[in-house]
Motif scaffolding. Sequence first.
Motif, short mmCIF file in Angstrom:
data_model
loop_
_atom_site.label_atom_id
_atom_site.label_comp_id
_atom_site.label_asym_id
_atom_site.label_seq_id
_atom_site.Cartn_x
_atom_site.Cartn_y
_atom_site.Cartn_z
N HIS A 52 0.85 -1.19 0.00
CA HIS A 52 0.00 0.00 0.00
C HIS A 52 0.88 1.24 0.00
O HIS A 52 2.08 1.17 0.27
CB HIS A 52 -0.93 0.01 1.22
CG HIS A 52 -0.21 0.00 2.53
ND1 HIS A 52 0.14 1.15 3.20
CD2 HIS A 52 0.26 -1.03 3.29
CE1 HIS A 52 0.78 0.83 4.32
NE2 HIS A 52 0.86 -0.47 4.40
N THR A 53 0.30 2.37 -0.33
CA THR A 53 1.05 3.62 -0.38
C THR A 53 0.56 4.58 0.69
O THR A 53 -0.62 4.58 1.05
CB THR A 53 0.91 4.30 -1.76
OG1 THR A 53 -0.47 4.60 -2.00
CG2 THR A 53 1.44 3.40 -2.86
N GLU A 54 1.48 5.37 1.18
CA GLU A 54 1.16 6.39 2.18
C GLU A 54 2.11 7.57 1.98
O GLU A 54 3.32 7.42 2.08
CB GLU A 54 1.32 5.82 3.60
CG GLU A 54 0.94 6.79 4.69
CD GLU A 54 1.06 6.17 6.07
OE1 GLU A 54 1.03 6.92 7.06
OE2 GLU A 54 1.18 4.92 6.17
N ASN A 55 1.52 8.70 1.64
CA ASN A 55 2.31 9.91 1.37
C ASN A 55 3.39 9.66 0.31
O ASN A 55 4.52 10.12 0.41
CB ASN A 55 2.98 10.43 2.65
CG ASN A 55 1.97 10.82 3.71
OD1 ASN A 55 0.89 11.35 3.40
ND2 ASN A 55 2.30 10.56 4.97
N GLY A 56 3.00 8.90 -0.70
CA GLY A 56 3.91 8.65 -1.81
C GLY A 56 4.93 7.56 -1.55
O GLY A 56 5.74 7.24 -2.44
N GLN A 57 4.90 6.94 -0.36
CA GLN A 57 5.84 5.87 -0.02
C GLN A 57 5.13 4.52 -0.08
O GLN A 57 3.97 4.39 0.34
CB GLN A 57 6.42 6.09 1.38
CG GLN A 57 7.20 7.39 1.53
CD GLN A 57 8.43 7.42 0.66
OE1 GLN A 57 9.17 6.44 0.57
NE2 GLN A 57 8.67 8.56 0.00
N PHE A 58 5.86 3.52 -0.58
CA PHE A 58 5.30 2.18 -0.68
C PHE A 58 5.68 1.36 0.55
O PHE A 58 6.83 1.38 0.99
CB PHE A 58 5.80 1.48 -1.94
CG PHE A 58 5.09 1.91 -3.19
CD1 PHE A 58 4.27 1.03 -3.88
CD2 PHE A 58 5.22 3.21 -3.68
CE1 PHE A 58 3.61 1.42 -5.04
CE2 PHE A 58 4.56 3.61 -4.83
CZ PHE A 58 3.75 2.72 -5.51
N HIS A 59 4.71 0.63 1.10
CA HIS A 59 4.93 -0.21 2.28
C HIS A 59 4.32 -1.59 2.01
O HIS A 59 3.28 -1.70 1.35
CB HIS A 59 4.30 0.39 3.53
CG HIS A 59 4.77 1.78 3.83
ND1 HIS A 59 5.93 2.04 4.50
CD2 HIS A 59 4.23 2.99 3.52
CE1 HIS A 59 6.10 3.34 4.62
NE2 HIS A 59 5.07 3.95 4.03
N ALA A 60 4.96 -2.62 2.53
CA ALA A 60 4.47 -3.99 2.36
C ALA A 60 4.22 -4.62 3.72
O ALA A 60 5.11 -4.64 4.58
CB ALA A 60 5.48 -4.82 1.57
N ASP A 61 3.01 -5.13 3.92
CA ASP A 61 2.64 -5.80 5.17
C ASP A 61 2.44 -7.29 4.91
O ASP A 61 1.80 -7.68 3.93
CB ASP A 61 1.35 -5.20 5.75
CG ASP A 61 1.52 -3.74 6.13
OD1 ASP A 61 2.62 -3.39 6.60
OD2 ASP A 61 0.56 -2.96 5.94
N PHE A 62 2.96 -8.10 5.81
CA PHE A 62 2.87 -9.55 5.65
C PHE A 62 1.54 -10.05 6.20
O PHE A 62 1.09 -9.65 7.27
CB PHE A 62 4.01 -10.24 6.39
CG PHE A 62 3.89 -11.74 6.41
CD1 PHE A 62 4.09 -12.48 5.26
CD2 PHE A 62 3.57 -12.41 7.59
CE1 PHE A 62 3.97 -13.87 5.27
CE2 PHE A 62 3.45 -13.78 7.61
CZ PHE A 62 3.64 -14.52 6.44
N HIS A 63 0.90 -10.96 5.45
CA HIS A 63 -0.33 -11.62 5.88
C HIS A 63 -0.13 -13.13 5.75
O HIS A 63 0.15 -13.64 4.66
CB HIS A 63 -1.51 -11.16 5.03
CG HIS A 63 -1.87 -9.72 5.19
ND1 HIS A 63 -2.87 -9.29 6.03
CD2 HIS A 63 -1.33 -8.60 4.64
CE1 HIS A 63 -2.95 -7.97 5.98
NE2 HIS A 63 -2.02 -7.53 5.14
N ALA A 64 -0.26 -13.84 6.86
CA ALA A 64 -0.06 -15.29 6.87
C ALA A 64 -1.23 -15.99 6.20
O ALA A 64 -2.39 -15.60 6.37
CB ALA A 64 0.12 -15.79 8.30
#
Length: 230
Positions: A52-64
């Motif tokens: 997902h993006t937040e303030n132009g930054q990309f972040h990745a969250d792990f989902h089992a």
Amino acid sequence: MDQLEAKHYNYWALGHIHKRQSLDAGKTINYPGNPQGRHINEAGEKGYLMVHTENGQFHADFHATAPIVWRVITQKAGQQSTGKLAAQILRAVTDARFETLSFCRIQIIMDSTADATTTAQILSGELLETLQNQLATTWRQRNCWITSIKVDQAQTVQLSGIDQQYFDQASQQLFKGDQVKQMAGSLTHYPFIQRDFMAQDSLQDIYQRAKALLQENVSGEAQLGDHSED
């Protein structure tokens, strides 16, 4: 890495490698891994990365996602009997309180004081059979099934100089993929068995088991020598 970063992409979703890992400090060049571990060499939680993006930054969250998780449980073996070692392992499994059904390999670290009978029963598969018999009616409560046992030596086997020399030479020749494949014979006609035999983890396990057997024989000879002097 330099080639990837030179593209100035916001995010790299890489594939093929089944181990979840980030290659850069910003965690935007990622291997998500696979959704389900297939064997003990793919241990740990498996799933996917939601980007997902937040303030132009990309972040990745792990989902089992994996309904079954492969795990390694390490235990030490010294002078305790096979029964006490089995109880020790089952306590460790219970104390782990697994929330997801887990297929576990028990990695046993054996020191130089390991009981000879216990060592023999570990190497013969009797300990694994004992553990699986006890889990047969309780694996659901523990959320765990023990699939295998791996043996590691805490200390190097102590041999005479000449014996050590020959053991080192033999180990360099024998504990290789081609030699193991030859000794396995017709078993390697099955692709899944051949892949397991050729895995570096399997070759190391065979080597450690050989060392443990050698340690058992050396200890037995030493004890016989002690008795002969009485």
